[in-house]
Design a protein around this motif. Structure first.
Motif, PDB file in Angstrom:
ATOM      1  N   ALA A 155      19.169   3.764 -32.108  1.00  0.00           N
ATOM      2  CA  ALA A 155      19.928   2.954 -33.069  1.00  0.00           C
ATOM      3  C   ALA A 155      20.467   3.818 -34.210  1.00  0.00           C
ATOM      4  O   ALA A 155      21.515   3.502 -34.791  1.00  0.00           O
ATOM      5  CB  ALA A 155      19.044   1.835 -33.620  1.00  0.00           C
ATOM      6  N   ALA A 156      19.750   4.894 -34.533  1.00  0.00           N
ATOM      7  CA  ALA A 156      20.221   5.807 -35.571  1.00  0.00           C
ATOM      8  C   ALA A 156      21.349   6.687 -35.055  1.00  0.00           C
ATOM      9  O   ALA A 156      22.257   7.062 -35.804  1.00  0.00           O
ATOM     10  CB  ALA A 156      19.065   6.682 -36.058  1.00  0.00           C
ATOM     11  N   ALA A 157      21.309   7.029 -33.759  1.00  0.00           N
ATOM     12  CA  ALA A 157      22.305   7.944 -33.191  1.00  0.00           C
ATOM     13  C   ALA A 157      23.626   7.258 -32.866  1.00  0.00           C
ATOM     14  O   ALA A 157      24.700   7.863 -33.001  1.00  0.00           O
ATOM     15  CB  ALA A 157      21.742   8.594 -31.929  1.00  0.00           C
ATOM     16  N   ARG A 158      23.581   6.015 -32.442  1.00  0.00           N
ATOM     17  CA  ARG A 158      24.795   5.359 -31.952  1.00  0.00           C
ATOM     18  C   ARG A 158      25.905   5.252 -33.007  1.00  0.00           C
ATOM     19  O   ARG A 158      27.077   5.467 -32.682  1.00  0.00           O
ATOM     20  CB  ARG A 158      24.448   3.972 -31.408  1.00  0.00           C
ATOM     21  N   PRO A 159      25.600   4.891 -34.271  1.00  0.00           N
ATOM     22  CA  PRO A 159      26.689   4.826 -35.261  1.00  0.00           C
ATOM     23  C   PRO A 159      27.362   6.178 -35.483  1.00  0.00           C
ATOM     24  O   PRO A 159      28.562   6.237 -35.741  1.00  0.00           O
ATOM     25  CB  PRO A 159      25.978   4.341 -36.534  1.00  0.00           C
ATOM     26  N   VAL A 160      26.587   7.261 -35.391  1.00  0.00           N
ATOM     27  CA  VAL A 160      27.152   8.607 -35.538  1.00  0.00           C
ATOM     28  C   VAL A 160      28.136   8.876 -34.412  1.00  0.00           C
ATOM     29  O   VAL A 160      29.265   9.326 -34.635  1.00  0.00           O
ATOM     30  CB  VAL A 160      26.028   9.666 -35.551  1.00  0.00           C
ATOM     31  N   VAL A 161      27.714   8.606 -33.188  1.00  0.00           N
ATOM     32  CA  VAL A 161      28.579   8.832 -32.028  1.00  0.00           C
ATOM     33  C   VAL A 161      29.835   7.972 -32.122  1.00  0.00           C
ATOM     34  O   VAL A 161      30.955   8.445 -31.894  1.00  0.00           O
ATOM     35  CB  VAL A 161      27.818   8.549 -30.715  1.00  0.00           C
ATOM     36  N   ALA A 162      29.667   6.708 -32.486  1.00  0.00           N
ATOM     37  CA  ALA A 162      30.813   5.802 -32.561  1.00  0.00           C
ATOM     38  C   ALA A 162      31.844   6.285 -33.580  1.00  0.00           C
ATOM     39  O   ALA A 162      33.051   6.263 -33.328  1.00  0.00           O
ATOM     40  CB  ALA A 162      30.337   4.389 -32.916  1.00  0.00           C
ATOM     41  N   SER A 163      31.373   6.752 -34.747  1.00  0.00           N
ATOM     42  CA  SER A 163      32.297   7.232 -35.769  1.00  0.00           C
ATOM     43  C   SER A 163      32.990   8.516 -35.334  1.00  0.00           C
ATOM     44  O   SER A 163      34.208   8.670 -35.505  1.00  0.00           O
ATOM     45  CB  SER A 163      31.544   7.472 -37.090  1.00  0.00           C
ATOM     46  N   VAL A 164      32.224   9.433 -34.748  1.00  0.00           N
ATOM     47  CA  VAL A 164      32.809  10.691 -34.291  1.00  0.00           C
ATOM     48  C   VAL A 164      33.851  10.449 -33.202  1.00  0.00           C
ATOM     49  O   VAL A 164      34.879  11.137 -33.149  1.00  0.00           O
ATOM     50  CB  VAL A 164      31.698  11.636 -33.791  1.00  0.00           C
TER      51      VAL A 164
END
Length: 423
Positions: A155-164
């Motif tokens: 859950a912490a990683a997914r927003p990073v990937v989505a923004s990138v």
């Protein structure tokens, strides 16, 4: 690392050249990677069909790495890294490097920015804040001996990937402006962003990017079980202390030995200190014994460590860190993977400082994929080095062609701290 580029007609491209830039965005061409060796006549034909002019990296072309990739496609060469069993180091020494197995996921996805920089900034800020909060909770849980929940880590990683994936620069720019609470927290966040961006650049599938970001975020989780005085000690460690610190790899792997964590995440934790020439730890694996995600982890971990303040060493300027990676690319990290990492971040990475040939000092805001040497910048000073009362943005791609970056600068050059000046 002074990268010398030479502009030539597409009709002048020959086998063995390293093409580093095109006269149009990479996303408008069939090439999956931004920068490649020319190994096949079909690549030359494609370049002629899409471009009138291209730029070649003079040093890479002269070094003749193409001999090691004869008959391979650009994607295969990036995936396989090296196909011969011997390479030449920068000082001329010959070293053995077993060939890694090609990973079919490389180049299997194609990405382009779907949101412009300005519109992604508020979404990236929210994602950054949420991920930073979750990382702090994960570190505190690990310090207290509580198990790491895979669902929380993902859950912490997914927003990073989505923004990138929406825009590769907005989150890097915002992260350059925020103050970091401590090395453990910032390193986890930085590595997650770097892994996601690098994976996007390599054309890896989105679900794999989430695993890469998660593994990068948890690489040093084992340090929560290492005595804090050892981690905070200034100066070199004695052999016993070094051995205790290096146990963080084993401790972190043990903490994640759960069927709910993927092999990718566990291998990144286990292998981020392994090196191509077998000089790493803990297992001294080398060459093809190190999977792609562990090789990515090693590059990401090394770059962020070098560019962060640590008790035993101050932060290194981003361009200097890239020089270090480039110097060790053959013996430690795999040449083409390092070259692609540099291509991913840009010669002038987002968030770093540079000086224009006008004398003005600027901060790099975002990259221009079509012209990596002409990024979008925030102008901070006048030509005499005096801070401006109001900063302005300048897109070097559309600016007067006579204006260009003269040289990269160290962070805090002339006392300038972007975190103090902007937002």
């Amino acid at each position: 690392m002074q990268i010398e580029e030479r502009e030539i007609e597409a009709d002048q491209v020959r086998l063995g050249m390293f093409v580093c830039r095109l006269d149009r965005p990479w996303t408008e061409t069939p090439f999956p990677l931004q920068g490649f060796y020319v190994h096949e006549l079909s690549q030359i034909e494609t370049l002629r069909n899409y471009c009138r002019r291209v730029w070649i990296d003079v040093e890479l072309t002269q070094r003749g790495y193409a001999r090691s990739f004869s008959g391979m496609s650009a994607l295969s060469s990036a995936a396989s890294q090296m196909t011969t069993d011997r390479d030449i180091t920068p000082n001329g020494a010959s070293v053995s490097t077993p060939a890694p197995t090609r990973d079919p996921r490389l180049g299997s996805a194609t990405y382009r920015d779907t949101v412009d920089f300005e519109h992604e900034v508020p979404r990236a800020r929210e994602a950054l804040e949420n991920t930073a909060t979750t990382i702090s909770e994960l570190v505190e849980q690990a310090q207290s001996g509580k198990p790491i929940e895979p669902e929380v880590a993902h859950a912490a990683a997914r927003p990073v990937v989505a923004s990138v994936l929406r825009n590769a620069d907005a989150m890097f720019w915002l992260n350059a402006l925020r103050r970091h609470d401590g090395y453990a927290y910032s390193h986890a966040l930085n590595c997650a962003m770097l892994a996601a961006a690098f994976g996007r650049h390599l054309g890896l599938p989105e679900d794999y990017l989430v695993e890469l970001a998660t593994g990068a975020m948890l690489m040093d989780i084992g340090k929560t079980q290492v005595p804090q005085p050892l981690l905070e000690r200034e100066g070199p460690l004695d052999p016993l202390s070094m051995a205790r610190v290096r146990r963080h790899v084993e401790l972190g792997t043990q903490m994640l030995q759960d069927d709910r964590f993927s092999a990718t995440v566990i291998e990144m934790v286990r292998g981020h200190h392994e090196r191509a020439d077998g000089t790493g730890y803990p297992a001294r694996r080398s060459g093809g014994d190190i999977p792609l995600h562990a090789r990515i982890a090693a590059i990401v971990d090394s770059f962020d460590a070098m560019t962060s303040d640590r008790p035993h060493a101050p932060a290194m300027a981003r361009h200097i860190a890239l020089q270090d990676l480039y110097r060790d690319r053959v013996t430690r990290y795999y040449p083409e993977l390092v070259e692609q990492f540099i291509s991913c971040l840009g010669v002038y990475p987002t968030g770093s400082l540079a000086e224009l040939n006008t004398g003005e000092i600027v901060a790099i805001m975002s990259q221009n994929a079509a012209r990596r040497l002409r990024p979008r910048v925030l102008v901070l000073t006048d030509p005499d080095g005096r801070l401006l009362s109001g900063f302005r943005t300048l897109d070097l791609l559309s600016a007067d062609s006579a204006i260009e970056i003269r040289r990269p600068l160290a962070d805090h050059h002339a006392g300038i701290d972007v975190k103090e000046l902007y937002l």
